[in-house]
Design a protein around this motif. Structure first.
Motif, PDB file in Angstrom:
ATOM      1  N   GLY A 100     -12.070   6.846 -22.331  1.00 28.90           N
ATOM      2  CA  GLY A 100     -12.789   5.723 -22.921  1.00 28.90           C
ATOM      3  C   GLY A 100     -11.851   4.661 -23.451  1.00 28.90           C
ATOM      4  O   GLY A 100     -11.330   3.832 -22.704  1.00 28.90           O
ATOM      5  N   ASP A 101     -11.626   4.670 -24.772  1.00 30.05           N
ATOM      6  CA  ASP A 101     -10.770   3.660 -25.381  1.00 30.05           C
ATOM      7  C   ASP A 101      -9.296   3.991 -25.268  1.00 30.05           C
ATOM      8  O   ASP A 101      -8.449   3.246 -25.755  1.00 30.05           O
ATOM      9  CB  ASP A 101     -11.138   3.493 -26.858  1.00 30.05           C
ATOM     10  CG  ASP A 101     -11.024   4.819 -27.615  1.00 30.05           C
ATOM     11  OD1 ASP A 101     -10.998   5.879 -26.944  1.00 30.05           O
ATOM     12  OD2 ASP A 101     -10.967   4.791 -28.856  1.00 30.05           O
ATOM     13  N   ARG A 102      -8.965   5.084 -24.641  1.00 29.78           N
ATOM     14  CA  ARG A 102      -7.554   5.469 -24.462  1.00 29.78           C
ATOM     15  C   ARG A 102      -7.438   6.295 -23.195  1.00 29.78           C
ATOM     16  O   ARG A 102      -8.430   6.752 -22.634  1.00 29.78           O
ATOM     17  CB  ARG A 102      -7.054   6.274 -25.663  1.00 29.78           C
ATOM     18  CG  ARG A 102      -7.834   7.549 -25.907  1.00 29.78           C
ATOM     19  CD  ARG A 102      -7.373   8.255 -27.170  1.00 29.78           C
ATOM     20  NE  ARG A 102      -8.096   9.486 -27.390  1.00 29.78           N
ATOM     21  CZ  ARG A 102      -9.244   9.586 -28.046  1.00 29.78           C
ATOM     22  NH1 ARG A 102      -9.805   8.480 -28.538  1.00 29.78           N
ATOM     23  NH2 ARG A 102      -9.848  10.752 -28.218  1.00 29.78           N
ATOM     24  N   ILE A 103      -6.174   6.460 -22.742  1.00 32.36           N
ATOM     25  CA  ILE A 103      -5.909   7.284 -21.562  1.00 32.36           C
ATOM     26  C   ILE A 103      -4.907   8.363 -21.955  1.00 32.36           C
ATOM     27  O   ILE A 103      -4.059   8.167 -22.831  1.00 32.36           O
ATOM     28  CB  ILE A 103      -5.368   6.441 -20.383  1.00 32.36           C
ATOM     29  CG1 ILE A 103      -4.066   5.738 -20.766  1.00 32.36           C
ATOM     30  CG2 ILE A 103      -6.402   5.489 -19.879  1.00 32.36           C
ATOM     31  CD1 ILE A 103      -3.421   4.983 -19.608  1.00 32.36           C
ATOM     32  N   LEU A 104      -5.031   9.516 -21.293  1.00 33.57           N
ATOM     33  CA  LEU A 104      -4.166  10.662 -21.553  1.00 33.57           C
ATOM     34  C   LEU A 104      -3.343  10.945 -20.305  1.00 33.57           C
ATOM     35  O   LEU A 104      -3.883  11.049 -19.205  1.00 33.57           O
ATOM     36  CB  LEU A 104      -4.999  11.900 -21.925  1.00 33.57           C
ATOM     37  CG  LEU A 104      -4.256  13.237 -22.023  1.00 33.57           C
ATOM     38  CD1 LEU A 104      -3.240  13.199 -23.154  1.00 33.57           C
ATOM     39  CD2 LEU A 104      -5.244  14.383 -22.209  1.00 33.57           C
ATOM     40  N   ILE A 105      -2.032  11.047 -20.469  1.00 31.43           N
ATOM     41  CA  ILE A 105      -1.116  11.381 -19.369  1.00 31.43           C
ATOM     42  C   ILE A 105      -0.680  12.822 -19.560  1.00 31.43           C
ATOM     43  O   ILE A 105      -0.140  13.186 -20.607  1.00 31.43           O
ATOM     44  CB  ILE A 105       0.104  10.449 -19.348  1.00 31.43           C
ATOM     45  CG1 ILE A 105      -0.351   8.992 -19.163  1.00 31.43           C
ATOM     46  CG2 ILE A 105       1.065  10.838 -18.255  1.00 31.43           C
ATOM     47  CD1 ILE A 105       0.771   7.996 -19.182  1.00 31.43           C
ATOM     48  N   THR A 106      -0.925  13.648 -18.539  1.00 33.85           N
ATOM     49  CA  THR A 106      -0.662  15.084 -18.634  1.00 33.85           C
ATOM     50  C   THR A 106      -0.163  15.588 -17.295  1.00 33.85           C
ATOM     51  O   THR A 106      -0.377  14.941 -16.258  1.00 33.85           O
ATOM     52  CB  THR A 106      -1.960  15.821 -19.040  1.00 33.85           C
ATOM     53  OG1 THR A 106      -1.692  17.208 -19.209  1.00 33.85           O
ATOM     54  CG2 THR A 106      -3.023  15.649 -17.985  1.00 33.85           C
TER      55      THR A 106
END
Length: 632
Positions: free
Chosen positions: A101-107
């Protein structure tokens, strides 16, 4: 320091290019910002920080996300182009982006299926992991899950929901859309029903490619599809009944035993693996195939060919002779095992600091008058009280200060010595090796050690004979690296430092004594991390006192009848390691260039030298017949 300056230069260049584009006037509507990326071996975390500013979004990094990245864009990109390029870079390094949503996660991509966001696969980028629920109509979820499972990537997931008659798919957005299209075609009713063809001799992947080539681009063939289920070696044919019937007949006609002359033997030339080692693995698998065929009580098992695998070490090739179906299985195994391996550069630093403090003081007496003769002599000083202080090349003076008093009938000799010696030894061996491959470097001497001697008597003449054994004395480093998931390494280390000890009085000079410090350990280290793997701190104190009994204990005057010597020795030995993973030829070239430049700087002439053996600018000139000399 050099790395921080490099990252700073990257940030400055990004901002300058963006500002320069804003200042260029446009003929039409105002153009949006554009960026031209130029990042050479930059930290991935620093790049993510810049991307967060450009894309205008909050980025959360998994602790396992790390590494170095090189990205070059020759054309200026808009914000969407930068985003696509950034996602492609992450995908190339086995990382993925999860939209929250308001952010992205890098994994890491291996953990993406447990963190994938739920949403429309059409609204996100192709490389982002998403979870989508696909509702079914007349089809059964369990049947379709088994059919489309081969289409899901290694890190993806597909599972049936029996109660809701739906499929749960987790994968990249592009692959989820592809799986959804196949599921909708399978679940579209009578027109696009499916048929299963179980193969007995051929491989599903090879026959599927032939059937797809026979399909037309228009008419009834346009909506038809052939899916290979390699796990069960069967085909899924989707399309109208007439098309399915034709494809099923074609598949059955192709599913025949292969010709023995053509498909019973293979010669596979390897690109990365060792033929001898890989032949041992395939030979063990072949014995398992032979055992399974021997346990079958069918007519076909009696005619089955035994599996034989031989290695041609000269050409690094494998020669395989087996049944066609087994042969194809072995070919797939070879293809999976013959992959390039990363290399590991090991830097070792061996630091040894030693120091000696020696203090000695004593008085010697001599008397020779009439019938009275006496002597107080301490051999530790190395100078007799009688005979004078006559030193020459054959009789060199010992260390210390000496004062001789008296004449021929009475003499006294006062000796004193104080010394402080320190030595620092730094050795930095380094070696490059493949993953899971042992490497060893030895820097030292090959010293002969006497093991025995005897004399033979032949015709009255003695013939002495001595046997010796040569051993390596110096620095030895043996390492076997194992690259685990990510950038963690497991190192099996054997380190040995040996040198020849000074000769000891009373010992035959032909007998050599060596000092040896060795360690053997298995450790874990991250890429580029400096760790200490062993150390030894030694502090020894030795006091020696000689004197005349009784007289040496007299207060004050006792100093005239004794000789003392105190020796203190300190040593500190530490061994450090820094492993570096080299995954590409570019990494190896950069490391080699840096080390060559450092070596070339050492060959620079000093102020007092007029000429020097200066190395050329280009290391390739070292291997030319006539290398060109270059000025510094």
């Amino acid at each position: 320091m050099m790395f921080s300056m490099q990252v700073g230069a990257v940030r400055a260049r990004l901002r300058v290019l963006a500002l320069a584009t804003l200042l260029i006037p446009s003929l039409g509507a105002a153009e949006e910002e554009r960026w031209q990326l130029a990042m050479n071996n930059a930290q991935l975390r620093d790049i993510v920080e810049e991307m967060s500013v450009i894309l205008g979004t909050t980025v959360i990094l998994d602790p396992k996300v790390e590494g170095r990245v090189t990205v070059m864009s020759r054309q200026a990109l808009d914000r969407e182009g930068v985003r696509r390029l950034f996602y492609s870079v992450l995908d190339a390094h086995n990382f993925t982006v999860i939209d929250q949503g308001d952010r992205i996660l890098i994994t890491p991509v291996t953990e993406a299926k447990t963190r994938a966001s739920q949403g429309d696969s059409k609204a996100v980028g192709d490389g982002q992991f998403v979870t989508e629920v696909i509702a079914l109509g007349a089809s059964t979820a369990a049947d379709l899950a088994g059919l489309v499972r081969p289409l899901v990537s290694v890190n993806g997931y597909v599972g049936p929901s029996v109660s809701a008659n739906a499929l749960v798919v987790t994968d990249t957005a592009s692959n989820v859309r592809r799986v959804g299209q196949v599921v909708r075609q399978l679940d579209s009713g009578v027109r696009n029903a499916h048929s299963l063809v179980t193969l007995r001799h051929g491989l599903a992947g090879e026959i599927a490619s032939v059937l797809e080539a026979s399909l037309g681009k228009s008419g009834a063939d346009a909506g038809s599809l052939v899916i290979a289920d390699n796990r069960a070696n069967r085909l899924v044919v989707v399309g109208p009944e007439s098309v399915r019937k034709r494809l099923v007949q074609l598949a059955q006609s192709l599913d025949v035993p292969a010709t023995t002359k053509l498909d019973s033997a293979r010669v596979i030339r390897l690109h990365h693996s060792d033929a001898k080692q890989l032949a041992e693995v395939l030979d063990a698998l072949g014995q398992g195939f032979n055992t399974q065929d021997g346990n079958k009580n069918t007519k076909d098992s009696s005619s089955a060919k035994p599996v034989m695998v031989k290695a041609d070490e000269r050409q690094n090739a494998l020669v395989i002779f087996a049944d066609p179906s087994q042969l194809r299985t072995l070919e797939n195994i070879v293809r999976e095992l013959d992959q390039p391996r990363a290399q590991v550069l090991i830097h070792a630093a061996i630091v040894e600091i030693t120091g000696d403090i020696v203090e000695a003081l004593g008085v010697q007496w001599g008397l020779d008058t009439g019938n009275a003769k006496g002597l107080i002599n301490f051999p530790g000083t190395g100078v007799p009280v009688l005979g004078g202080l006559n030193f020459n090349d054959k009789n060199p003076a010992p260390e210390g200060s000496f004062l001789r008093l008296g004449g021929g009938s009475f003499s006294a000799l006062i000796s004193a010595l104080a010394s402080n010696s320190r030595s620092n030894l730094l050795s930095t061996p380094s070696l490059l090796t493949l993953d899971n491959q042992e490497a060893e470097i030895i820097v030292g001497q090959n010293v002969p050690f006497k093991t025995g001697s005897y004399t033979t008597n032949s015709n009255g003449a003695d013939n002495p004979f001595t046997t010796v054994e040569r051993k390596d004395v110096g620095i030895s480093l043996k390492i076997r690296p194992h690259i685990n998931e990510g950038s963690l390494l497991r190192l099996e280390v054997e380190q040995e430092i040996s040198d020849i000890a000074p000769s000891v009085s009373g010992v035959d000079s032909s007998d050599l004594i060596t000092n040896k410090r060795a360690l053997k350990s298995t450790i874990l280290a991250n890429d580029g991390e400096i760790i200490v793997i062993g150390g030894l701190i030694k502090d020894s104190v030795r006091s020696q006192e000689s004197g005349v009994p009784g007289l040496r204990s007299i207060p004050y005057l006792g100093a005239l009848f004794r000789w003392t010597k105190d020796t203190q020795t300190k040593s500190n030995l530490m061994v450090f390691l820094r492993p570096t993973i080299l995954r590409s030829r570019q990494d190896i070239a950069e490391i080699s260039e840096d080390r060559y430049k450092a070596l070339r700087e050492l060959s620079q002439p000093t102020d007092r030298q007029n000429n020097s053996l200066l190395l050329p600018n280009d290391p390739h000139q070292l291997f030319d017949h006539k290398p060109e000399r270059s000025t510094p």
